[in-house]
Design an enzyme around this catalytic site. Structure first.
Site, PDB file in Angstrom:
ATOM      1  N   ASP A  20       0.830  -1.210   0.000  1.00 56.75           N
ATOM      2  CA  ASP A  20       0.000   0.000   0.000  1.00 56.75           C
ATOM      3  C   ASP A  20       0.865   1.262   0.000  1.00 56.75           C
ATOM      4  O   ASP A  20       1.973   1.266   0.547  1.00 56.75           O
ATOM      5  CB  ASP A  20      -0.919  -0.017   1.228  1.00 56.75           C
ATOM      6  N   ASN A  22       1.178   3.367  -2.998  1.00 54.43           N
ATOM      7  CA  ASN A  22       1.669   3.765  -4.327  1.00 54.43           C
ATOM      8  C   ASN A  22       1.139   5.146  -4.733  1.00 54.43           C
ATOM      9  O   ASN A  22       1.886   5.974  -5.275  1.00 54.43           O
ATOM     10  CB  ASN A  22       1.207   2.767  -5.405  1.00 54.43           C
ATOM     11  N   ARG A  33      -0.892   9.028 -10.239  1.00 52.03           N
ATOM     12  CA  ARG A  33      -0.887   7.834  -9.382  1.00 52.03           C
ATOM     13  C   ARG A  33      -0.257   6.620 -10.070  1.00 52.03           C
ATOM     14  O   ARG A  33       0.411   5.806  -9.438  1.00 52.03           O
ATOM     15  CB  ARG A  33      -2.320   7.487  -8.955  1.00 52.03           C
ATOM     16  N   GLU A  67     -12.405  -4.750  -4.448  1.00 46.15           N
ATOM     17  CA  GLU A  67     -12.890  -3.376  -4.249  1.00 46.15           C
ATOM     18  C   GLU A  67     -12.137  -2.382  -5.145  1.00 46.15           C
ATOM     19  O   GLU A  67     -12.676  -1.332  -5.490  1.00 46.15           O
ATOM     20  CB  GLU A  67     -12.734  -2.955  -2.780  1.00 46.15           C
ATOM     21  N   ASN A  68     -10.902  -2.715  -5.514  1.00 51.91           N
ATOM     22  CA  ASN A  68     -10.112  -1.802  -6.357  1.00 51.91           C
ATOM     23  C   ASN A  68     -10.720  -1.611  -7.758  1.00 51.91           C
ATOM     24  O   ASN A  68     -10.391  -0.645  -8.446  1.00 51.91           O
ATOM     25  CB  ASN A  68      -8.661  -2.274  -6.496  1.00 51.91           C
ATOM     26  N   ARG A  71     -12.158   1.867  -8.499  1.00 53.87           N
ATOM     27  CA  ARG A  71     -11.326   3.065  -8.701  1.00 53.87           C
ATOM     28  C   ARG A  71     -11.616   3.665 -10.088  1.00 53.87           C
ATOM     29  O   ARG A  71     -12.212   2.993 -10.939  1.00 53.87           O
ATOM     30  CB  ARG A  71      -9.842   2.678  -8.592  1.00 53.87           C
ATOM     31  N   SER A 196      -8.043  -4.783   5.157  1.00 55.84           N
ATOM     32  CA  SER A 196      -8.637  -4.504   3.838  1.00 55.84           C
ATOM     33  C   SER A 196      -9.048  -5.778   3.085  1.00 55.84           C
ATOM     34  O   SER A 196      -8.733  -5.952   1.910  1.00 55.84           O
ATOM     35  CB  SER A 196      -7.685  -3.659   2.979  1.00 55.84           C
ATOM     36  N   GLU A 207       1.195 -12.994  12.544  1.00 55.80           N
ATOM     37  CA  GLU A 207       1.802 -11.819  13.196  1.00 55.80           C
ATOM     38  C   GLU A 207       1.714 -10.641  12.236  1.00 55.80           C
ATOM     39  O   GLU A 207       2.056 -10.779  11.052  1.00 55.80           O
ATOM     40  CB  GLU A 207       3.282 -12.101  13.520  1.00 55.80           C
TER      41      GLU A 207
END
Ligand code: IPE
Ligand code: IPE
Ligand code: MG
Length: 252
Positions: A20, A22, A33, A67-68, A71, A196, A207
């Site tokens: 995450d 970018n 972007r 979900e991306n 965009r 996410s 972990e």
């Protein structure tokens, strides 16, 4: 040469990463972007090689979530183009480094040429043994669980599975990750402290390591810092520290 202090002690067999930051990396440089994503792909290549040479057996990267797809179209299109180029360019590296490619997610959502490329790369690398690189494309942890539930229901309806015999161990055979052990360590870059929708079932005892470093800035040293942190954590799986020291093994 700058010394890279290597983690001593236990090494995670399976490292998962949420790549995450970018977009923010690009914004800070007044770049579009997509430039952050372009740089992000280069970092993925670098960290994949490092993980493989470091002896990590399974490396899993969250590349594009379900979900991306929501965009802006131009960003989604640019990501698909980058993915296409990545697949072509990485083929040589996967072959030279004995890395097996695995893909999870609803990748029937992906453009057909990318699906074909994935199938071809999977076939070419299926016998590779040094590391399994898993890329999550159009992935959603909740969708994966629902997909598995549907498969289970079908098998029960056909009489192939006795519903009373269903356990977590059997259930996980229906997940996209059926061939992988659960992640030992999750690294999320970019400063957010959330999952996410990534590997929800599989991360029951993973972990977590969060870093503010943006993915395009991640170095091998940063990756090594996460391994060092992992090496000193005590994973108790519900037991007490004393039980572990006495050699008691956890059971799921
Ligand atoms: C992660 O970087 C890459 C993808 C989600 C494909 P982002 O694009 O989410 O970057 P930020 O979070 O906006 O900085
Ligand atoms: C998670 O990053 C997905 C990937 C890295 C592929 P996002 O940037 O999409 O996550 P949120 O929206 O900040 O939770
Ligand atoms: Mg993000």
């Amino acid at each position: 040469m700058k010394s890279r202090q290597r983690a001593t002690g236990k090494l995670p067999a399976h490292v998962a990463v949420i790549m995450d930051g970018n977009g923010r990396w690009a914004r800070r440089r007044n770049l579009p972007r997509v430039e952050g994503h372009r740089r992000g792909v280069e970092v993925l290549k670098k960290i994949t090689r490092y993980a493989r040479n470091r002896g990590i057996r399974y490396f899993t990267a969250y590349s594009f979530s379900k979900e991306n797809w929501n965009r802006p179209k131009e960003e989604v299109d640019a990501l698909m183009r980058l993915l296409r180029d990545y697949m072509k360019a990485e083929q040589k590296v996967l072959l030279e480094h004995d890395i097996k490619l695995n893909v999870i997610g609803d990748y029937e959502d992906m453009p057909e040429d990318i699906r074909k490329e994935i199938c071809e790369l999977r076939r070419l690398t299926e016998n590779h043994k040094s590391m399994v690189l898993t890329l999550a494309f159009s992935y959603s942890g909740r969708s994966e669980i629902v997909h598995a539930v549907k498969e289970v229901v079908r098998e029960v309806q056909k009489g192939w599975l006795n519903v009373d015999k269903l356990t977590p161990k059997i259930f996980q055979r229906y997940l996209y990750t059926c061939d992988l052990p659960d992640p030992d360590l999750l690294i999320r870059t970019g400063g957010e402290q959330r999952v996410s929708n990534f590997l929800l079932w599989q991360m029951a005892y993973t972990e977590f390591y969060f870093t503010d470093v943006l993915w395009p800035d991640l170095t091998e040293e940063d990756f090594e810092a996460a391994l060092r942190e992992y090496a000193v954590r005590e994973r108790r799986f519900g037991l007490t520290s004393e039980q572990l020291k006495a050699g008691r093994r956890y059971l799921f």
